[in-house]
Enzyme design. Structure first.
Site, mmCIF file in Angstrom:
data_model
loop_
_atom_site.group_PDB
_atom_site.id
_atom_site.type_symbol
_atom_site.label_atom_id
_atom_site.label_comp_id
_atom_site.label_asym_id
_atom_site.label_seq_id
_atom_site.Cartn_x
_atom_site.Cartn_y
_atom_site.Cartn_z
ATOM 1 N N HIS A 1 0.838 -1.214 0.000
ATOM 2 C CA HIS A 1 0.000 0.000 0.000
ATOM 3 C C HIS A 1 0.868 1.256 0.000
ATOM 4 O O HIS A 1 1.856 1.328 0.730
ATOM 5 C CB HIS A 1 -0.856 -0.061 1.277
ATOM 6 C CG HIS A 1 -1.933 0.949 1.346
ATOM 7 N ND1 HIS A 1 -1.908 1.978 2.251
ATOM 8 C CD2 HIS A 1 -3.062 1.099 0.636
ATOM 9 C CE1 HIS A 1 -2.998 2.708 2.098
ATOM 10 N NE2 HIS A 1 -3.715 2.196 1.127
ATOM 11 N N ALA B 1 -10.476 8.773 -4.111
ATOM 12 C CA ALA B 1 -10.902 7.393 -4.312
ATOM 13 C C ALA B 1 -12.059 7.460 -5.309
ATOM 14 O O ALA B 1 -12.718 8.498 -5.444
ATOM 15 C CB ALA B 1 -11.377 6.818 -2.988
ATOM 16 N N LYS C 1 -20.489 5.632 -14.071
ATOM 17 C CA LYS C 1 -19.320 6.440 -14.463
ATOM 18 C C LYS C 1 -18.136 6.164 -13.524
ATOM 19 O O LYS C 1 -17.003 5.971 -13.968
ATOM 20 C CB LYS C 1 -19.671 7.929 -14.455
ATOM 21 C CG LYS C 1 -20.782 8.271 -15.434
ATOM 22 C CD LYS C 1 -21.077 9.746 -15.413
ATOM 23 C CE LYS C 1 -22.330 10.037 -16.238
ATOM 24 N NZ LYS C 1 -22.652 11.461 -16.233
ATOM 25 N N GLY D 1 -8.153 20.864 -4.442
ATOM 26 C CA GLY D 1 -6.988 20.726 -3.561
ATOM 27 C C GLY D 1 -6.835 21.883 -2.586
ATOM 28 O O GLY D 1 -6.063 21.797 -1.636
ATOM 29 N N GLN D 2 -7.594 22.965 -2.793
ATOM 30 C CA GLN D 2 -7.422 24.139 -1.915
ATOM 31 C C GLN D 2 -7.891 23.833 -0.495
ATOM 32 O O GLN D 2 -7.360 24.390 0.467
ATOM 33 C CB GLN D 2 -8.191 25.350 -2.476
ATOM 34 C CG GLN D 2 -7.829 26.661 -1.793
ATOM 35 C CD GLN D 2 -8.446 27.873 -2.488
ATOM 36 O OE1 GLN D 2 -9.247 27.732 -3.419
ATOM 37 N NE2 GLN D 2 -8.085 29.064 -2.039
HETATM 38 P P1 NAI Z 1 -11.823 13.473 -0.596
HETATM 39 O O1 NAI Z 1 -13.220 13.074 -0.923
HETATM 40 O O2 NAI Z 1 -11.550 14.008 0.743
HETATM 41 O O3 NAI Z 1 -11.310 14.547 -1.666
HETATM 42 C C1 NAI Z 1 -11.414 14.284 -3.050
HETATM 43 C C2 NAI Z 1 -10.932 15.485 -3.833
HETATM 44 O O4 NAI Z 1 -11.870 16.549 -3.680
HETATM 45 C C3 NAI Z 1 -9.599 16.056 -3.365
HETATM 46 O O5 NAI Z 1 -8.813 16.364 -4.487
HETATM 47 C C4 NAI Z 1 -9.955 17.299 -2.592
HETATM 48 O O6 NAI Z 1 -8.948 18.293 -2.658
HETATM 49 C C5 NAI Z 1 -11.181 17.751 -3.355
HETATM 50 N N1 NAI Z 1 -12.066 18.575 -2.532
HETATM 51 C C6 NAI Z 1 -12.655 18.231 -1.370
HETATM 52 N N2 NAI Z 1 -13.400 19.260 -0.896
HETATM 53 C C7 NAI Z 1 -13.266 20.273 -1.788
HETATM 54 C C8 NAI Z 1 -13.792 21.584 -1.886
HETATM 55 N N3 NAI Z 1 -14.585 22.080 -0.952
HETATM 56 N N4 NAI Z 1 -13.446 22.339 -2.934
HETATM 57 C C9 NAI Z 1 -12.608 21.874 -3.882
HETATM 58 N N5 NAI Z 1 -12.085 20.622 -3.868
HETATM 59 C C10 NAI Z 1 -12.407 19.846 -2.831
HETATM 60 O O7 NAI Z 1 -10.817 12.258 -0.891
HETATM 61 P P2 NAI Z 1 -11.090 10.689 -0.770
HETATM 62 O O8 NAI Z 1 -11.761 10.208 -2.019
HETATM 63 O O9 NAI Z 1 -11.747 10.398 0.540
HETATM 64 O O10 NAI Z 1 -9.596 10.098 -0.755
HETATM 65 C C11 NAI Z 1 -8.777 10.299 0.395
HETATM 66 C C12 NAI Z 1 -7.387 9.752 0.181
HETATM 67 O O11 NAI Z 1 -7.428 8.359 0.106
HETATM 68 C C13 NAI Z 1 -6.640 10.205 -1.070
HETATM 69 O O12 NAI Z 1 -5.416 10.759 -0.663
HETATM 70 C C14 NAI Z 1 -6.385 8.918 -1.861
HETATM 71 O O13 NAI Z 1 -5.158 8.907 -2.568
HETATM 72 C C15 NAI Z 1 -6.374 7.909 -0.749
HETATM 73 N N6 NAI Z 1 -6.652 6.562 -1.192
HETATM 74 C C16 NAI Z 1 -5.605 5.715 -1.295
HETATM 75 C C17 NAI Z 1 -5.817 4.402 -1.662
HETATM 76 C C18 NAI Z 1 -4.669 3.461 -1.798
HETATM 77 O O14 NAI Z 1 -4.912 2.262 -1.942
HETATM 78 N N7 NAI Z 1 -3.443 3.900 -1.778
HETATM 79 C C19 NAI Z 1 -7.163 3.890 -1.945
HETATM 80 C C20 NAI Z 1 -8.189 4.902 -1.858
HETATM 81 C C21 NAI Z 1 -7.931 6.185 -1.465
#
Ligand code: NAI
Length: 350
Positions: free
Chosen positions: A116, A177, A225, A307-308
């Site tokens: 991982h 994710a 999708k 990302g902000q």
């Molecule tokens: P999340 O749902 O918290 O964020 C998804 C995206 O939405 C991000 O790019 C974030 O900057 C953007 N975002 C969130 N709120 C926003 C807003 N108000 N305005 C603008 N953009 C906004 O992320 P999620 O899906 O919960 O993933 C969390 C982490 O889990 C990630 O770092 C991902 O790489 C990691 N992950 C790693 C896995 C692995 O096997 N290595 C598997 C699944 C997830």
């Protein structure tokens, strides 16, 4: 409890090194985990150390891997991770991709047989730091139903992207994710005995559920999708690299004594091969500003660029320290390395 970035990194490094990881691998893993915590991505930060330490101690991560980079073409390569630490393998593979993209304009580098690798935007930030565009995808263990299905096939297969702006160290970033919600959010609802929206997950019959204790699989984002995106990630980071794919991807918890054999694919694009780097970075800054100027919808105070939200957290944590759950810090400060906390656990177990 609040803790400084350096102290948190030191605690994580020591714990992973004590579990058996080489010092430089433990250092990189700590760097990737703190990268997540300092951005508020706590699901992929220090919280994971307990599990990693158990897996390392039980031999499920190769602590002396024969890392090998194989250049397979002018713009392509495979990094053989030999069951080693995923954070380190993915980082070194990105270093190779960066070198290649600087020279040839584009690079596609796969990582084979890794464990991982955490919050995968860490690796796209390496590219953006080098004035390149980074895109990365990776496999994860099967816990998501395909659209219309009642049993899991794909993982939460994440996608990350980053591009540099005109301001040093400031990037536009996507890191997500391909599921509606991370598994961690369901665990959180369980811990608080709260119900969940019926759009997050399904029960054992494939029916949407609001009971976090009845969850048997997660749902992809936007139905077919998101399901299609998961497929794409699995093809690029699994099938393309000749690795186990779909529901044959190893589970995080099934057997902590076995290497995981996961795949990741980095794609790096050099803007200099498509025009002026200066203009590219200026326009990225412009698009970030444009987005911030968009009239907010009712209930929102501001439109953030992708990302902000994480950048806002970094700024606050830099000033006041990173907020980490007390139990996690207590564990990191202790000498404990578990032997049977995570092994053979059903991820959906109550
Ligand atoms: P999340 O749902 O918290 O964020 C998804 C995206 O939405 C991000 O790019 C974030 O900057 C953007 N975002 C969130 N709120 C926003 C807003 N108000 N305005 C603008 N953009 C906004 O992320 P999620 O899906 O919960 O993933 C969390 C982490 O889990 C990630 O770092 C991902 O790489 C990691 N992950 C790693 C896995 C692995 O096997 N290595 C598997 C699944 C997830």
């Amino acid at each position: 409890m609040r803790i400084s970035q350096e102290d948190l990194k030191g605690l994580i490094k020591t714990k992973l090194h004590n579990a058996g990881l080489k010092e430089d691998h433990a250092e990189t893993a700590a760097d990737v985990l703190v990268f997540a915590d300092e951005r508020g991505i706590h699901s992929h930060g220090a919280m994971r150390v307990e599990y990693y330490a158990e897996r390392i101690a039980k031999g499920g991560i190769n602590t002396n891997p024969d890392f090998r980079f194989e250049k397979t073409g002018p713009c392509s390569g495979v990094f053989h991770a030999d069951g080693g630490n995923g954070h380190t393998a993915a980082k070194l593979a990105m270093d190779e991709a960066i070198k290649m993209a600087k020279e040839s304009g584009i690079a596609i580098v796969g990582v084979r047989d890794m464990s991982h690798s955490g919050a995968i935007s860490y690796f796209t930030h390496q590219a953006a730091d080098a004035n390149l565009i980074g895109l990365t995808v990776c496999q994860s263990d099967p816990m998501v139903v395909p659209f219309g299905g009642a049993e899991p096939y794909y993982g939460t297969n994440p996608i990350a992207f980053a591009a540099p702006s005109a301001e040093d160290g400031k990037f536009i970033t996507l890191d997500m994710a391909t599921t509606v919600q991370a598994w961690g959010k369901i665990l959180h609802a369980r811990s608080k005995n709260e119900s969940i929206p019926d759009t997050w997950a399904v029960d054992k019959n494939g029916e949407p559920t609001t009971d976090p204790f009845n969850v048997n699989a997660l749902l992809p984002i936007s139905g077919p999708k998101g399901y299609g995106l998961m497929m794409m990630v699995d093809v690029l980071s699994g099938i393309l690299l000749g690795l186990p794919f779909g529901n044959k991807v190893s589970s995080m918890y099934e057997d902590l004594t076995e290497y995981r054999k996961l795949g990741q694919l980095h794609i790096v694009i050099n803007p200099e091969f498509f025009g002026s780097l200066g203009n590219f970075k200026k326009d990225i800054s412009q698009t970030m500003d444009d987005l911030n100027q968009i009239k907010p919808a009712p209930g929102f105070s501001k439109v953030l660029y992708p990302g902000q939200n994480n950048d806002v957290v970094i700024a606050e944590y830099k000033e006041n320290g990173i907020e980490i759950v007390d139990d996690i810090l207590e564990y990191l400060r202790s000498d404990v390395i578990h032997n049977n906390q995570y092994d053979h656990k059903d991820p959906f177990a109550k």
